[in-house]
Write an enzyme that holds these catalytic residues in place. Structure first.
Site, PDB file in Angstrom:
ATOM      1  N   ASP A 203      64.923  62.839 -54.446  1.00  0.00           N
ATOM      2  CA  ASP A 203      65.796  63.959 -54.789  1.00  0.00           C
ATOM      3  C   ASP A 203      65.707  64.212 -56.296  1.00  0.00           C
ATOM      4  O   ASP A 203      65.851  63.284 -57.108  1.00  0.00           O
ATOM      5  CB  ASP A 203      67.238  63.642 -54.390  1.00  0.00           C
ATOM      6  CG  ASP A 203      68.167  64.822 -54.605  1.00  0.00           C
ATOM      7  OD1 ASP A 203      68.361  65.582 -53.646  1.00  0.00           O
ATOM      8  OD2 ASP A 203      68.679  64.969 -55.730  1.00  0.00           O
ATOM      9  N   ASN A 211      68.106  75.527 -61.820  1.00  0.00           N
ATOM     10  CA  ASN A 211      68.239  76.870 -61.257  1.00  0.00           C
ATOM     11  C   ASN A 211      69.252  77.704 -62.032  1.00  0.00           C
ATOM     12  O   ASN A 211      69.023  78.882 -62.319  1.00  0.00           O
ATOM     13  CB  ASN A 211      68.659  76.794 -59.787  1.00  0.00           C
ATOM     14  CG  ASN A 211      67.494  76.525 -58.865  1.00  0.00           C
ATOM     15  OD1 ASN A 211      66.353  76.863 -59.163  1.00  0.00           O
ATOM     16  ND2 ASN A 211      67.763  75.900 -57.729  1.00  0.00           N
ATOM     17  N   HIS A 216      65.911  80.788 -60.419  1.00  0.00           N
ATOM     18  CA  HIS A 216      65.259  80.241 -59.232  1.00  0.00           C
ATOM     19  C   HIS A 216      63.726  80.250 -59.301  1.00  0.00           C
ATOM     20  O   HIS A 216      63.087  79.354 -58.731  1.00  0.00           O
ATOM     21  CB  HIS A 216      65.742  80.987 -57.987  1.00  0.00           C
ATOM     22  CG  HIS A 216      67.150  80.643 -57.610  1.00  0.00           C
ATOM     23  ND1 HIS A 216      67.479  79.490 -56.929  1.00  0.00           N
ATOM     24  CD2 HIS A 216      68.327  81.278 -57.852  1.00  0.00           C
ATOM     25  CE1 HIS A 216      68.780  79.437 -56.752  1.00  0.00           C
ATOM     26  NE2 HIS A 216      69.325  80.513 -57.303  1.00  0.00           N
ATOM     27  N   ASP A 220      61.642  77.066 -58.285  1.00  0.00           N
ATOM     28  CA  ASP A 220      60.551  77.064 -57.297  1.00  0.00           C
ATOM     29  C   ASP A 220      59.277  76.474 -57.889  1.00  0.00           C
ATOM     30  O   ASP A 220      58.532  75.761 -57.204  1.00  0.00           O
ATOM     31  CB  ASP A 220      60.282  78.491 -56.803  1.00  0.00           C
ATOM     32  CG  ASP A 220      61.408  79.021 -55.917  1.00  0.00           C
ATOM     33  OD1 ASP A 220      62.271  78.211 -55.517  1.00  0.00           O
ATOM     34  OD2 ASP A 220      61.418  80.229 -55.634  1.00  0.00           O
ATOM     35  N   GLU A 246      66.007  70.424 -52.767  1.00  0.00           N
ATOM     36  CA  GLU A 246      65.224  69.656 -53.732  1.00  0.00           C
ATOM     37  C   GLU A 246      64.875  68.257 -53.221  1.00  0.00           C
ATOM     38  O   GLU A 246      64.462  67.398 -54.000  1.00  0.00           O
ATOM     39  CB  GLU A 246      65.991  69.542 -55.057  1.00  0.00           C
ATOM     40  CG  GLU A 246      67.263  68.713 -55.002  1.00  0.00           C
ATOM     41  CD  GLU A 246      68.491  69.521 -54.607  1.00  0.00           C
ATOM     42  OE1 GLU A 246      69.608  69.100 -54.964  1.00  0.00           O
ATOM     43  OE2 GLU A 246      68.324  70.554 -53.940  1.00  0.00           O
TER      44      GLU A 246
END
Length: 326
Positions: A203, A211, A216, A220, A246
């Site tokens: 994680d 973000n 975003h 990404d 994530e």
């Protein structure tokens, strides 16, 4: 269910989005020689052969998700005597009371198959007659070439649908569905041959702030770069998948606790040292190793609890479920 639907001259059943039979008419129960209650609550794949299960995964589920309906699928349902019943299936995805259902009807195809066999036999006789002339041979050759092209096109479409159904579109890694199927397969191998394996949940630390701060698209990009790193660092036999958000998951066949923890540390340090574009991240990792009493749910839960402990202990660290539970 009203009497007309219950006794209709075709089988009817309704599936949940997970493939569980929610309702079925008497015609279907009679067709498969089951009591209706024997069908309800069962997964539809309980009544499919291995080949038909594969067909359901590679065609039915992806197609009905994309287009909302599937028409004239030919497959076989397995009756209570384990004999296959050839049927033609039509299905449609519908919303009722906020839930998604797949309503299906099936019609037995035995008589049609007999007719098709007769047609194929007649076709063969005609082909033998046509072979008496050169012109007929040329026509047959062209038809054969067209058949091969269409067959290849169908195989390509099926392969594309299968890939789409098992691949995460952002990162290109395998998706959660593929991971869950692989986890069950590795558990079966463990119970069969006592071949150990370990499970990682990785994680990204403070991913929400990435973000929120950079947007975003940057988030990404980080996910994509991390996916590339995990793929590059893994073995061919390892399963690497995006679990969601994530979180990434890995299955390491053959790795017990002593082997898995150093590998997880290598992943952790590699992530910390590798730029993700213009950004750097750290990751917390939870590790669990299969034990005799484990199921897919329990081993995943243990890895998740180990991940939680890594997060709670300051992040950017590896925790094995065994060490956490001592």
């Amino acid at each position: 269910m009203d009497l007309q639907l219950d006794t209709a001259p075709c089988g009817y059943f309704s599936l949940s989005s997970a493939g569980i039979i929610q309702s079925a008419n008497r015609t279907l129960a009679n067709m498969l020689a089951y009591e209706r209650d024997d069908l309800l609550g069962k997964h539809i794949e309980s009544f499919l052969s291995v080949t038909n299960k594969l067909f359901f995964h590679t065609y039915f589920y992806p197609f009905i998700q994309l287009y909302g309906q599937v028409g004239e699928i030919f497959l076989s349902l397995r009756a209570s005597d384990q004999l296959d019943i050839p049927v033609l299936l039509n299905g449609v995805r519908q919303e009722r009371d906020g839930e998604t259902f797949i309503d299906c009807v099936v019609v037995e195809m035995r008589k049609r198959l007999e007719h098709e066999k007769d047609i194929l036999k007649t076709k063969k006789q005609l082909e033998e007659l046509y072979e008496a002339t050169n012109e007929a041979n040329k026509k047959l050759e062209r038809l054969h070439q067209e058949y091969e092209i269409k067959q290849q096109e169908l195989m390509n479409v099926n392969h594309l649908l299968e890939t789409m159904a098992l691949t995460d579109p952002l990162t290109g890694l395998k998706n959660r569905r593929f991971f869950q199927e692989s986890l069950l397969a590795n558990i079966a191998a463990y119970h069969r041959a006592r071949t150990p394996f370990s499970l990682f949940i990785i994680d990204i630390d403070h991913f929400k702030s990435i973000n929120d701060t950079y947007g975003h698209p940057i988030g990404d990009l980080v996910l994509t770069k991390l996916a590339q790193l995990l793929r590059a660092e893994s073995r061919e036999i390892d399963i690497v998948a995006r679990f969601g958000g994530e979180e990434f998951v890995l299955i390491l066949p053959g790795a017990d606790r002593d082997a898995a923890v150093p590998v997880a540390e290598r992943y952790r340090s590699k992530i910390e040292a590798t730029p993700m574009g213009d950004y750097r991240i750290t990751a917390s990792i939870g590790v669990a190793t299969i034990a005799p009493e484990e199921t897919d749910q329990t081993v995943l839960h243990k890895a998740d609890q180990a991940l939680y402990h890594s997060k709670a202990s300051g992040r950017n660290r590896v925790t094995h479920a065994v060490d956490f539970n001592k």
